[in-house]
Design a protein around this motif. Structure first.
Motif, short mmCIF file in Angstrom:
data_model
loop_
_atom_site.label_atom_id
_atom_site.label_comp_id
_atom_site.label_asym_id
_atom_site.label_seq_id
_atom_site.Cartn_x
_atom_site.Cartn_y
_atom_site.Cartn_z
N LYS A 115 -6.00 -1.53 -4.57
CA LYS A 115 -4.99 -1.73 -5.62
C LYS A 115 -3.65 -1.16 -5.18
O LYS A 115 -2.60 -1.78 -5.40
CB LYS A 115 -5.48 -1.05 -6.91
CG LYS A 115 -4.50 -1.07 -8.04
CD LYS A 115 -4.41 -2.43 -8.67
CE LYS A 115 -3.59 -2.36 -9.95
NZ LYS A 115 -2.47 -3.24 -9.97
N GLU A 116 -3.66 0.01 -4.52
CA GLU A 116 -2.41 0.59 -4.02
C GLU A 116 -1.74 -0.34 -3.01
O GLU A 116 -0.53 -0.58 -3.08
CB GLU A 116 -2.69 1.94 -3.34
CG GLU A 116 -2.95 3.07 -4.27
CD GLU A 116 -3.20 4.37 -3.52
OE1 GLU A 116 -3.46 4.33 -2.29
OE2 GLU A 116 -3.13 5.43 -4.16
N LYS A 117 -2.53 -0.85 -2.08
CA LYS A 117 -1.97 -1.74 -1.05
C LYS A 117 -1.46 -3.03 -1.68
O LYS A 117 -0.42 -3.56 -1.27
CB LYS A 117 -3.02 -2.06 0.04
CG LYS A 117 -3.48 -0.86 0.81
CD LYS A 117 -2.35 -0.19 1.55
CE LYS A 117 -2.84 1.02 2.31
NZ LYS A 117 -1.77 1.78 2.91
N LEU A 118 -2.19 -3.55 -2.66
CA LEU A 118 -1.76 -4.77 -3.34
C LEU A 118 -0.43 -4.54 -4.06
O LEU A 118 0.46 -5.38 -4.01
CB LEU A 118 -2.83 -5.26 -4.32
CG LEU A 118 -2.47 -6.50 -5.13
CD1 LEU A 118 -2.26 -7.70 -4.19
CD2 LEU A 118 -3.52 -6.81 -6.16
N ASP A 119 -0.30 -3.41 -4.73
CA ASP A 119 0.96 -3.10 -5.42
C ASP A 119 2.12 -3.01 -4.43
O ASP A 119 3.22 -3.52 -4.70
CB ASP A 119 0.84 -1.78 -6.20
CG ASP A 119 -0.08 -1.90 -7.41
OD1 ASP A 119 -0.34 -3.04 -7.85
OD2 ASP A 119 -0.53 -0.84 -7.91
N MET A 120 1.86 -2.37 -3.29
CA MET A 120 2.92 -2.28 -2.26
C MET A 120 3.29 -3.68 -1.77
O MET A 120 4.48 -4.01 -1.63
CB MET A 120 2.45 -1.42 -1.08
CG MET A 120 2.42 0.06 -1.38
SD MET A 120 1.74 1.07 -0.04
CE MET A 120 2.47 0.38 1.42
N GLN A 150 2.89 -6.57 -3.30
CA GLN A 150 3.57 -7.34 -4.35
C GLN A 150 5.03 -6.92 -4.49
O GLN A 150 5.90 -7.76 -4.71
CB GLN A 150 2.83 -7.20 -5.68
CG GLN A 150 1.56 -8.01 -5.72
CD GLN A 150 0.78 -7.83 -7.01
OE1 GLN A 150 0.93 -6.83 -7.71
NE2 GLN A 150 -0.07 -8.81 -7.32
N GLY A 151 5.32 -5.64 -4.32
CA GLY A 151 6.71 -5.17 -4.32
C GLY A 151 7.48 -5.81 -3.17
O GLY A 151 8.64 -6.23 -3.33
N ASP A 190 8.12 -9.48 -3.90
CA ASP A 190 9.22 -9.63 -4.86
C ASP A 190 10.57 -9.53 -4.17
O ASP A 190 11.50 -10.30 -4.46
CB ASP A 190 9.12 -8.57 -5.96
CG ASP A 190 7.92 -8.78 -6.88
OD1 ASP A 190 7.34 -9.90 -6.88
OD2 ASP A 190 7.55 -7.82 -7.59
#
Length: 129
Positions: free
Chosen positions: A54-59, A61-62, A65
């Motif tokens: 989840k942490e890697k996915l959030d990074m 996705q940022g 963007d």
């Protein structure tokens, strides 16, 4: 129109796409490493693989963007360059014409000038005679 390179935006867009693909490869490599090291149930005190993913996915996705924002800027720049190019072509009288039509128009001008030159030469010969 000064020496604007209207293909610069296209090259920048290709570079951006290559950078995004490289980043995707790096992201997938990270995911693969997390999955390969994961174990069920996780050791006491270790974060679960799902949390790490989840942490890697959030990074990622940022990052995507940011890539999308840059892509939108480049596409806007390309649209402005294209509008400038169209305005320049309209001002120079070549808007909407293909290469064949432009050549035909130039040949027409050459023929007209050739006729004018021959008429002037004929008038000069008549005046001298």
């Amino acid at each position: 129109m000064k020496n604007d390179d209207v293909s610069e935006g296209s090259r920048e867009l290709v570079d951006l796409s290559a950078e995004a693909i490289s980043s995707l490869g790096f992201h997938l490599s990270q995911v693969g490493q997390i999955i390969s090291k994961s174990q069920l149930p996780p050791n006491k005190g270790d974060r679960s693989s799902a949390y790490k993913l989840k942490e890697k996915l959030d990074m990622y996705q940022g990052y995507t963007d940011e890539v999308q924002r840059r892509r939108n800027e480049l596409e806007q720049k390309m649209a402005e360059d294209f509008a400038r190019l169209k305005a320049w072509r309209a001002q120079s009288g070549t808007e909407g014409k293909g290469l064949v039509e432009e050549l035909e128009a130039l040949y027409g001008k050459v023929r007209q000038q050739d006729k004018e030159i021959k008429n002037k030469q004929r008038q000069i010969e008549e005046e001298q005679a």
